[in-house]
Design a protein around this motif. Structure first.
Motif, short mmCIF file in Angstrom:
data_model
loop_
_atom_site.label_atom_id
_atom_site.label_comp_id
_atom_site.label_asym_id
_atom_site.label_seq_id
_atom_site.Cartn_x
_atom_site.Cartn_y
_atom_site.Cartn_z
N ARG A 24 41.91 23.00 3.66
CA ARG A 24 40.59 22.61 4.15
C ARG A 24 40.50 21.10 4.36
NH1 ARG A 24 36.81 26.77 2.15
NH2 ARG A 24 37.68 28.60 3.18
N LEU A 25 41.16 20.33 3.51
CA LEU A 25 41.17 18.88 3.68
C LEU A 25 41.83 18.50 4.99
CD1 LEU A 25 40.50 16.12 2.45
CD2 LEU A 25 42.72 16.19 1.31
N VAL A 26 42.94 19.14 5.31
CA VAL A 26 43.63 18.90 6.58
C VAL A 26 42.72 19.33 7.74
CG1 VAL A 26 45.60 19.57 8.02
CG2 VAL A 26 45.94 19.05 5.60
N ALA A 27 42.04 20.47 7.59
CA ALA A 27 41.14 20.95 8.64
C ALA A 27 39.98 19.98 8.88
CB ALA A 27 40.60 22.33 8.27
N GLU A 81 47.11 26.45 8.50
CA GLU A 81 48.29 26.91 7.77
C GLU A 81 49.46 27.17 8.72
OE1 GLU A 81 46.74 30.27 5.69
OE2 GLU A 81 45.74 29.03 4.18
N HIS A 82 49.17 27.72 9.90
CA HIS A 82 50.22 27.98 10.89
C HIS A 82 50.92 26.69 11.29
CE1 HIS A 82 52.29 29.44 14.47
NE2 HIS A 82 51.72 28.44 15.13
N TYR A 83 50.13 25.67 11.65
CA TYR A 83 50.74 24.41 12.10
C TYR A 83 51.39 23.65 10.95
CZ TYR A 83 49.33 25.01 16.88
OH TYR A 83 49.23 25.49 18.15
N LEU A 84 50.84 23.76 9.76
CA LEU A 84 51.51 23.14 8.61
C LEU A 84 52.85 23.81 8.35
CD1 LEU A 84 48.54 22.58 6.11
CD2 LEU A 84 49.81 20.84 7.38
N ALA A 85 52.88 25.15 8.41
CA ALA A 85 54.14 25.88 8.21
C ALA A 85 55.13 25.56 9.32
CB ALA A 85 53.87 27.38 8.16
N ASP A 129 33.72 25.57 -0.77
CA ASP A 129 32.46 26.13 -0.27
C ASP A 129 32.20 25.77 1.19
OD1 ASP A 129 31.97 27.15 -2.81
OD2 ASP A 129 30.90 25.35 -3.45
N TYR A 130 32.99 24.90 1.75
CA TYR A 130 32.79 24.42 3.13
C TYR A 130 33.70 25.18 4.08
CZ TYR A 130 32.73 21.26 7.13
OH TYR A 130 32.62 20.75 8.38
N THR A 131 33.15 25.59 5.21
CA THR A 131 33.95 26.26 6.24
C THR A 131 34.07 25.33 7.44
OG1 THR A 131 33.09 28.38 5.50
CG2 THR A 131 34.18 28.33 7.64
N PRO A 132 35.23 24.71 7.62
CA PRO A 132 35.40 23.80 8.76
C PRO A 132 35.48 24.56 10.07
CG PRO A 132 37.42 23.97 7.50
CD PRO A 132 36.40 24.77 6.78
N THR A 133 35.32 23.86 11.16
CA THR A 133 35.39 24.46 12.49
C THR A 133 36.78 25.01 12.77
OG1 THR A 133 33.74 22.87 13.25
CG2 THR A 133 35.03 23.98 14.93
N ILE A 134 37.79 24.32 12.30
CA ILE A 134 39.17 24.76 12.51
C ILE A 134 39.52 25.76 11.40
CG2 ILE A 134 41.58 24.01 12.67
CD1 ILE A 134 40.45 21.25 13.54
N PRO A 135 39.87 27.00 11.76
CA PRO A 135 40.13 28.03 10.75
C PRO A 135 41.34 27.69 9.87
CG PRO A 135 39.98 28.99 12.95
CD PRO A 135 39.99 27.51 13.12
N ASP A 136 41.27 28.15 8.61
CA ASP A 136 42.36 27.92 7.66
C ASP A 136 43.69 28.46 8.19
OD1 ASP A 136 40.58 26.76 5.88
OD2 ASP A 136 40.31 28.58 4.70
N GLU A 137 43.63 29.63 8.83
CA GLU A 137 44.86 30.26 9.34
C GLU A 137 45.55 29.38 10.36
OE1 GLU A 137 41.85 31.75 9.33
OE2 GLU A 137 42.13 33.16 7.68
N ALA A 193 41.34 16.94 10.69
CA ALA A 193 41.60 17.26 12.10
C ALA A 193 40.28 17.38 12.87
CB ALA A 193 42.39 18.55 12.21
N GLN A 194 39.29 18.00 12.24
CA GLN A 194 37.98 18.14 12.88
C GLN A 194 37.37 16.76 13.14
OE1 GLN A 194 35.49 21.04 10.91
NE2 GLN A 194 33.65 19.89 11.39
N LYS A 195 37.48 15.86 12.20
CA LYS A 195 36.96 14.49 12.37
C LYS A 195 37.69 13.77 13.49
CE LYS A 195 35.06 10.49 10.89
NZ LYS A 195 34.77 9.75 12.10
N PHE A 196 39.00 13.94 13.56
CA PHE A 196 39.82 13.32 14.60
C PHE A 196 39.38 13.81 15.98
CE2 PHE A 196 43.73 13.27 17.20
CZ PHE A 196 43.98 11.90 17.20
N VAL A 197 39.26 15.11 16.14
CA VAL A 197 38.85 15.69 17.43
C VAL A 197 37.43 15.25 17.78
CG1 VAL A 197 38.33 17.86 18.62
CG2 VAL A 197 40.43 17.64 17.28
N SER A 198 36.56 15.23 16.79
CA SER A 198 35.18 14.80 17.02
C SER A 198 35.11 13.35 17.49
CB SER A 198 34.37 14.97 15.74
OG SER A 198 33.08 14.45 15.88
N ASP A 199 35.88 12.48 16.86
CA ASP A 199 35.91 11.07 17.26
C ASP A 199 36.39 10.91 18.69
OD1 ASP A 199 34.95 10.31 14.79
OD2 ASP A 199 36.88 9.59 14.04
#
Length: 115
Positions: free
Chosen positions: A55-58, A38-42, A27-35, A61-67
């Motif tokens: 979404r967990l990875v997103a 998925e691109h960088y994971l692939a 239900d949560y939409t992170p700032t970093i899009p799923d696509e 990553a969002q927390k890392f960038v925010s920090d």
């Protein structure tokens, strides 16, 4: 209740909490899009079939960038406060904060990333 039973109950509670958290990510939409995730994971060779894990990875990553951004802002504030102390006329102090690459570099060095 013996130690094994307590350990199994704690493990079961942890698994339930993790399952609930992963379910809430749908239900949560992170700032970093799923696509993008998925691109960088692939690209790194990891296929993530479950949107919850993407979404967990997103979120991570969002927390890392925010920090990093928060740390860079703190460096910016410290740098600009030092400039104000050096000036004799503190009346004309500019309230705007202007981050630069030096602030970002210092924040990134704290997490062992160099530019």
């Amino acid at each position: 209740m013996n130690h094994n039973q307590q350990s199994n109950e704690v493990r079961h509670d942890d698994e339930n909490a993790l399952s609930d958290f992963l379910a809430s990510l749908t239900d949560y939409t992170p700032t970093i899009p799923d696509e993008l995730v998925e691109h960088y994971l692939a690209k790194s060779g990891f296929q993530c079939p479950d949107v919850r894990l993407t979404r967990l990875v997103a979120v991570a990553a969002q927390k890392f960038v925010s920090d990093i951004a928060i740390d860079a802002l703190q460096h910016c504030k410290a740098r600009q406060a030092a400039v104000v102390r050096d000036k004799k006329d503190k009346q004309q102090r500019d309230k705007r904060l202007i981050m630069n690459m030096e602030d970002l570099s210092k924040a990134l060095q704290e997490v062992i990333i160099t530019l």
